[in-house]
Scaffold this motif. Sequence first.
Motif, short mmCIF file in Angstrom:
data_model
loop_
_atom_site.label_atom_id
_atom_site.label_comp_id
_atom_site.label_asym_id
_atom_site.label_seq_id
_atom_site.Cartn_x
_atom_site.Cartn_y
_atom_site.Cartn_z
N GLU A 131 13.71 8.73 -3.94
CA GLU A 131 12.45 9.29 -3.47
C GLU A 131 11.35 8.33 -3.88
OE1 GLU A 131 12.11 11.86 -1.57
OE2 GLU A 131 13.76 13.23 -1.99
N SER A 132 10.32 8.21 -3.07
CA SER A 132 9.26 7.24 -3.36
C SER A 132 8.60 7.55 -4.70
CB SER A 132 8.22 7.22 -2.24
OG SER A 132 7.27 8.24 -2.44
N THR A 133 8.03 6.52 -5.31
CA THR A 133 7.39 6.70 -6.61
C THR A 133 6.21 7.65 -6.51
OG1 THR A 133 6.09 4.69 -6.25
CG2 THR A 133 8.13 4.48 -7.56
N TYR A 134 5.46 7.60 -5.41
CA TYR A 134 4.32 8.51 -5.27
C TYR A 134 4.77 9.96 -5.03
CZ TYR A 134 0.63 5.10 -5.78
OH TYR A 134 -0.24 4.17 -6.30
N PHE A 135 5.88 10.15 -4.34
CA PHE A 135 6.41 11.51 -4.18
C PHE A 135 6.80 12.05 -5.55
CE2 PHE A 135 9.80 14.58 -3.54
CZ PHE A 135 9.22 15.44 -2.62
N ARG A 136 7.49 11.22 -6.35
CA ARG A 136 7.88 11.67 -7.69
C ARG A 136 6.65 11.92 -8.56
NH1 ARG A 136 11.46 7.37 -9.92
NH2 ARG A 136 11.14 6.18 -8.02
N ALA B 115 0.86 -1.18 0.00
CA ALA B 115 0.00 0.00 0.00
C ALA B 115 0.89 1.22 0.00
CB ALA B 115 -0.92 0.00 1.21
N PRO B 116 0.71 2.04 -0.99
CA PRO B 116 -0.25 1.98 -2.07
C PRO B 116 0.17 0.98 -3.15
CG PRO B 116 1.20 3.84 -2.41
CD PRO B 116 1.58 3.22 -1.09
N TRP B 117 -0.75 0.70 -4.06
CA TRP B 117 -0.39 -0.18 -5.17
C TRP B 117 0.78 0.45 -5.92
CZ3 TRP B 117 -4.59 -3.20 -8.25
CH2 TRP B 117 -5.28 -4.03 -7.39
N PRO B 118 1.73 -0.36 -6.34
CA PRO B 118 2.91 0.18 -7.02
C PRO B 118 2.56 0.92 -8.31
CG PRO B 118 3.23 -2.12 -6.41
CD PRO B 118 1.79 -1.81 -6.17
N LEU B 119 3.28 1.99 -8.56
CA LEU B 119 3.18 2.69 -9.83
C LEU B 119 4.11 2.01 -10.83
CD1 LEU B 119 3.29 6.41 -8.63
CD2 LEU B 119 1.29 5.11 -9.38
N TYR C 240 9.44 10.10 6.25
CA TYR C 240 8.02 10.16 6.57
C TYR C 240 7.64 11.59 6.98
CZ TYR C 240 3.42 9.55 8.44
OH TYR C 240 2.08 9.68 8.67
N ARG C 241 8.44 12.19 7.85
CA ARG C 241 8.14 13.54 8.34
C ARG C 241 8.10 14.53 7.16
NH1 ARG C 241 7.70 16.35 12.67
NH2 ARG C 241 8.13 14.61 14.07
N TRP D 169 2.79 6.47 3.00
CA TRP D 169 2.60 5.03 3.24
C TRP D 169 3.84 4.26 2.78
CZ3 TRP D 169 -2.79 4.35 0.49
CH2 TRP D 169 -3.74 5.13 1.15
N GLN D 170 4.47 4.73 1.71
CA GLN D 170 5.63 4.03 1.17
C GLN D 170 6.86 4.14 2.07
OE1 GLN D 170 5.52 5.98 -2.81
NE2 GLN D 170 5.69 3.88 -3.58
N VAL D 171 6.93 5.17 2.90
CA VAL D 171 8.14 5.44 3.67
C VAL D 171 7.90 5.43 5.18
CG1 VAL D 171 9.18 6.75 1.78
CG2 VAL D 171 7.88 7.96 3.55
N ASP D 172 6.83 4.80 5.63
CA ASP D 172 6.51 4.90 7.06
C ASP D 172 7.54 4.24 7.96
OD1 ASP D 172 5.72 2.31 6.46
OD2 ASP D 172 3.62 2.61 6.98
#
Length: 191
Positions: free
Chosen positions: A101-106, A56-60, A138-139, A129-132
Amino acid sequence: LAWVLTASAAPSFAMTLMQAKFVCPIGGERFKQEVVASSTQFGTNLDLKPNGPTPAPWPLIECPKNGFVFQDGKEFTSAEKATLAPFVASAEYQAMVAAKESTYFRAAMLARHVDPKADVAWTLLRATWQVDADPALYRRYAEAALQAFRDNPAPADPAEVETNMLVMAELLRRLERFGEANAALRAMPVP
């Protein structure tokens, strides 16, 4: 025999992956990537992250050569591709790829590049969610998500407004900003 019957009657909780072929919208690279075909969810955290065997989340989808990320099935206009191509090739974006950097951040940064006023709050929430497991990252992502929720105009649907407020209060709580979290909850309309 009783054990065999009990074991076979147990529900199956699983995630199914499959190989899919993709063409990178930026650069045209052809590649294969595993994608989630089906999954099971057991519940939801207060930040709306699903619980279960599925990531979670589903991978991009991520293009291997340039690190461009997109959702399966997303179509890009010629104008979007023309806007995104130089950004994806830029030192700024490639530094994000190199820094992992996480895929969702990008994805949020790509959306903002196309439209600086793009609503990226939910994309940044998914990035958290990807970096918790990484407190510093996360912060940073949670702060960015909070700012995005604050910057966006309030949704017309009262239920969406309430959901946004609850998510913001949970992000504040996770950031240990308890006074602000309490104030956010107190500011919610009473049904």
